[in-house]
Design an enzyme around this catalytic site. Sequence first.
Site, PDB file in Angstrom:
ATOM      1  N   GLU A 171       0.783  -1.233   0.000  1.00 38.21           N
ATOM      2  CA  GLU A 171       0.000   0.000   0.000  1.00 38.21           C
ATOM      3  C   GLU A 171       0.823   1.297   0.000  1.00 38.21           C
ATOM      4  O   GLU A 171       0.731   2.097   0.921  1.00 38.21           O
ATOM      5  CB  GLU A 171      -0.937   0.004   1.221  1.00 38.21           C
ATOM      6  CG  GLU A 171      -1.971  -1.085   1.190  1.00 38.21           C
ATOM      7  CD  GLU A 171      -2.977  -0.980   2.312  1.00 38.21           C
ATOM      8  OE1 GLU A 171      -4.172  -1.039   2.030  1.00 38.21           O
ATOM      9  OE2 GLU A 171      -2.566  -0.856   3.490  1.00 38.21           O
TER      10      GLU A 171
HETATM   11  C1  ACM Z   1      -2.396  -5.157   4.195  1.00 31.88           C
HETATM   12  O1  ACM Z   1      -3.521  -5.499   4.616  1.00 31.88           O
HETATM   13  N1  ACM Z   1      -2.199  -3.929   3.764  1.00 31.88           N
HETATM   14  C2  ACM Z   1      -1.281  -6.082   4.156  1.00 31.88           C
END
Ligand code: ACM
Length: 700
Positions: free
Chosen positions: A325
């Site tokens: 992310e």
């Molecule tokens: C995650 O849930 N960003 C690994």
Amino acid sequence: MSQRCLNFLVIWIMACFFLLGSVTAADETRQVRLMPWPASVNVSSAAPLVIHTSFSVAVQGNDPHLHKAAEIFLKDLRRHTGSLPLDFSIAGNADQAQLAIDVDHPSEEVQKLGEDEAYTLKVDSARAELHARTTLGAMRGLQTILQLVEITPQGFAIPALTIEDKPRFAWRGLMIDSGRHFMPLDVIKRNLDAMAAVKLNVFHWHLSENQGFRVESKKFPKLQQLGSDGLYYTQAEIRDVIAYARDRGIRVVPEFDMPGHSTAWFVGYPELASGPGPYSIERKWGVFDPAMDPTKDSTYKFLDTFIGEMAALFPDQFFHIGGDEVNGKQWDANPKIQDFMRAHGLKSNPDLQGYFVERVQKIVAKHGKTMEGWDEILRPNMPSSIVIQSWRGQKSLADAAKQGYRGLLSSGYYLDLNYPTASHYVVDPMSGDAASLSDAEKEKILGGEACMWAEYVSPENIDSRIWPRMAPIAERLWSPQNMTDLHSMYDRMAHVSDWLNAYGLNHNTEYAPMLQRMAGTDDVSALQVLVDVVEPVKAYAREGLATSEATSLTPLNRVIDAARPESETAREFSEMVDAFVSGAIKPGMEAQMRQRLMLWRDNDEPFQTIAKRSSIVQEVAPVSQNLATVAATGLRALDYLDRGEKAPQDWKTQQLALMQQAFQPKAQVVLMIVPAVQKLVQASAGETPTVLALPKNATD
Ligand code: ACM
């Protein structure tokens, strides 16, 4: 994120249909209630082995880890039987012992992935014999013995039986996020006890986040000094946890999330970031812009020193670098980074991230470790040694395996999403996209890990999010694939849940104190009647329904924080209704349904007395009113059914509309008896009952 939820829901709905006709181990489970269920169990009708206060264990050989395991076993046996510190002992002579443990080899000093964990257990009325090839196998067998201990007319005893057991997957983990909310050592240790109890073997420790950097670094002390609010683990504490875990056959894999999820690093070391700063510890939840600068050599110099320090602190072979992310906004906004990308032919932010991860992988390897990371680290040119933790769906795990990468499944095992246990239990690392892999590709799938992300958990309620739902996931990863019977699973899970109380887990015991605190009284029965039948909204719906934005400073003291992820009361009621409307009703079932419905119908008045005193309780007052109305409808439907009189169409239509409304989340909780009452209404009108799905705003 919503795609992740959607995939998960589809799998869950498909799996429910599949499981309706599945095989059962229920006959044996009625006699012993083990979880995880062993590969093979033969329960004998012979008398059990009674545990007298003189019970002793003989350990063959001089592996210190095995001796320690025997001591821990005796301590746990005392906890499970309420015995005194001097009861039970280690025997000098195997002939005199009621339990003889015999292993062929010690386990590795630093526990390794894939070590043999098989064991054989034979119990008769005189003694128990536990044999394993390694100490690790003996540890798993000792946990089985503890789970077998039951009270009998003769006292505490272990049933006579033979068990041959071994795990299905080599990697069976739980991730705890100490970054978002710090989890003190006692939380970690009691969860390690519970992990060992269900034969999990990897504790994945998420140690850095935007909201906190949680480990003492002696090389870069401003990491914890400025990035943790004083809430971090010293290196001595980390060593203590690692030793505690090793004594229980659990590896500790640290995760330091980079290049994103890293604001807390930048408070002390802003030069690592891609934007100018200054930075402060993030208080909000979400994905944020700050990310490490992948273009500066100084970033890698820092990481080389830091990873070297942490690689020495954490002995495990695997080192998790996160990698998930990154929104790329700081990279887009930095002209030097844009120049670098052009000069190096990096066309996109994922390319730049790939460049970063490749360089970090070399550093990790230089320090003797194998790199692990979330899906996003899988890029062309990565060495085949790396391990991919799949969080975005089963497809990414299968894709990684096809490309020759080892991986583990976490998608489907996110405990923070508050889904029902069955929805996790039906997820199998070898199902979905993995089912069509070749045998060689399947070998790349090491197992799975449940994830406990910590936006909405505190030391007070984290256990209730992990346990007991973790135990069936542990079974999925340990036991034969054909263990799919949901009734057996729920029955054994309830047993294991109570049994875990002995380790100081508070998933059962904190419930009443939380309700008493929010009610301001110890007479919380009317509040509990309500909270017993509500659940927190699922997935990320809590955020969507919030009246003000939650932060890491927001108290977690509301009904949503005390309510169980899965209401046992509502599930049991719904099972009774299913049996009733399908004609499979058992004697006394209708009386029980009526009793419950009357309790719920009449609960609002005493509830409102409590609600008047408390702003926290007040927010669920509309849910209490709905409970009363819905219960009254259920009773009326039962009346029609009992009289053999078809409910009028307009009444039915009105009630179905009411059910829709009553199933809407309020105060971010959902009233879970509504679908069952809807079925009663439909049945009373002569219709085939249908399943009322959770409203979209309760699952987004
Ligand atoms: C995650 O849930 N960003 C690994």
